[in-house]
Design a protein around this motif. Structure first.
Motif, short mmCIF file in Angstrom:
data_model
loop_
_atom_site.label_atom_id
_atom_site.label_comp_id
_atom_site.label_asym_id
_atom_site.label_seq_id
_atom_site.Cartn_x
_atom_site.Cartn_y
_atom_site.Cartn_z
N THR A 77 0.85 -1.19 0.00
CA THR A 77 0.00 0.00 0.00
C THR A 77 0.88 1.24 0.00
N GLU A 85 -4.54 6.38 1.18
CA GLU A 85 -4.01 5.32 0.33
C GLU A 85 -4.33 5.63 -1.13
N THR A 88 -2.18 0.70 -4.77
CA THR A 88 -2.03 -0.65 -4.23
C THR A 88 -1.30 -1.49 -5.27
N LYS A 118 -7.60 2.60 -2.10
CA LYS A 118 -8.99 2.56 -1.61
C LYS A 118 -9.51 3.92 -1.19
N ASP A 119 -8.61 4.90 -0.99
CA ASP A 119 -9.06 6.21 -0.53
C ASP A 119 -9.25 7.22 -1.66
N GLU A 123 -11.32 4.25 -6.74
CA GLU A 123 -10.65 3.18 -6.01
C GLU A 123 -10.64 1.86 -6.78
N LYS A 124 -9.53 1.13 -6.60
CA LYS A 124 -9.33 -0.20 -7.17
C LYS A 124 -9.42 -0.23 -8.70
#
Length: 234
Positions: A77, A85, A88, A118-119, A123-124
Motif C-alpha cells: 500500500t 491510500e 495498491t 482505496k481512498d 478506487e481499485k
C-alpha cells in the motif's frame, strides 16, 4: 487512462524525478535470523525541497518471507503523508525466476499489478502491470498500461559495481528515463537490505504512467537487490 484517474496523481505530475529510500526498520531481525522483514519505503520529490510525498509498506505473511525470500507474494500500500491510500501493488507468487528453458512459460516470470488505492474516488481501478521478460543476459522489465499496451521497457546491465543504472525506453526505443540504485555505503550494502533509488521520469509520462514507473522501482528492488538476489539474470 482517463483524465479523471490522472487527476488523482497530480503530485506525480509535478515531479520530474523521485527519490526512493528504503527504511532500515526490521534490519536487526533480518541480520540475526536471516528471515526477511516487510519492506517499507519513503518517496521524496527532489524538486520540491526534498518533500516527502509518499510512503509505501509491504503486507505479507511471515511464512512467505521466510520460505520464499525475494520471490514472495505480497500486497503493498502506498499512502500520502496524510494517510490517504493512493496506490495498491499486488505481486502474486510465480515460483522460480525466468530462465533459458522457461522463455515459453509465462508463469516463470515475475509480475506486479498496480491499482488505485482505496481512498481515491476511482478506487481499485486497474492501472497496468510490470512484467519480467526473458533476456539472455540483461535484466528486462516491460511496463503495460490497463489496455495491455506496452508503454515502456526497462533494461539493466548484466553486472554492477556500487551505483547501478537501469534505463527506461519508450515504444520507439528511445532512452527517456532512468532508475538509479545509489550506493548506500559498505555497511548497509553488506549487512542490510536498505536501498536508495533515484528515478528520472520521462518528460511526457502521464501521472498514471509515473505511478507505474514508481511501482517498477519497487519491483526492481525485490527482483535484483534483495539479499538472496543479484542485479543480473538468474
Amino acid at each position: 487512462m482517463s483524465e479523471a484517474v490522472d487527476a488523482q496523481f497530480q503530485f506525480l505530475q509535478d515531479a520530474p524525478s523521485l527519490l526512493v529510500k528504503q527504511s532500515t526498520r526490521g534490519a536487526c531481525i533480518e541480520a540475526c535470523c536471516g528471515c526477511e522483514f516487510e519492506n517499507s519505503y519513503s518517496v521524496f520529490n527532489p524538486h520540491a525541497g526534498s518533500e516527502k510525498i509518499l510512503k509505501a509498506r509491504e503486507h505479507s505473511s511471515c511464512l512467505s518471507r521466510c520460505c520464499c525470500g525475494s520471490r514472495r507474494n505480497f500486497k503493498m500500500t502506498i499512502e500520502t503523508p496524510f494517510e490517504q491510500e493512493v496506490l495498491t501493488l499486488v505481486r502474486p507468487f510465480h515460483g522460480t525466476r525466468g530462465c533459458l528453458f522457461c522463455c515459453c512459460f509465462n508463469y516463470c516470470f515475475q509480475v506486479m499489478r498496480v491499482y488505485t488505492g482505496k481512498d481515491l474516488p476511482c478506487e481499485k481501478t486497474f492501472l497496468g502491470y510490470i512484467r519480467e521478460n526473458y533476456s539472455f543476459c540483461h535484466p528486462l522489465l516491460v511496463v503495460h498500461n490497463a489496455n495491455d499496451d506496452e508503454i515502456y521497457r526497462i533494461t539493466g546491465n548484466c553486472c554492477s559495481c556500487c551505483d547501478y543504472t537501469m534505463t527506461i525506453h519508450d515504444q520507439e526505443g528511445h532512452d527517456v528515463g532512468q532508475i538509479n540504485k545509489k550506493w548506500s555505503g559498505i555497511g548497509k550494502e553488506l549487512f542490510l537490505d536498505s536501498d536508495n533509488f533515484f528515478v528520472v521520469l520521462p518528460q511526457r509520462a502521464t501521472p498514471s504512467e509515473k505511478a507505474l514507473l514508481l511501482a517498477a522501482t519497487f519491483f526492481v528492488d525485490y527482483l535484483f537487490f534483495e539479499k538472496d538476489e543479484h542485479p543480473d539474470q538468474d
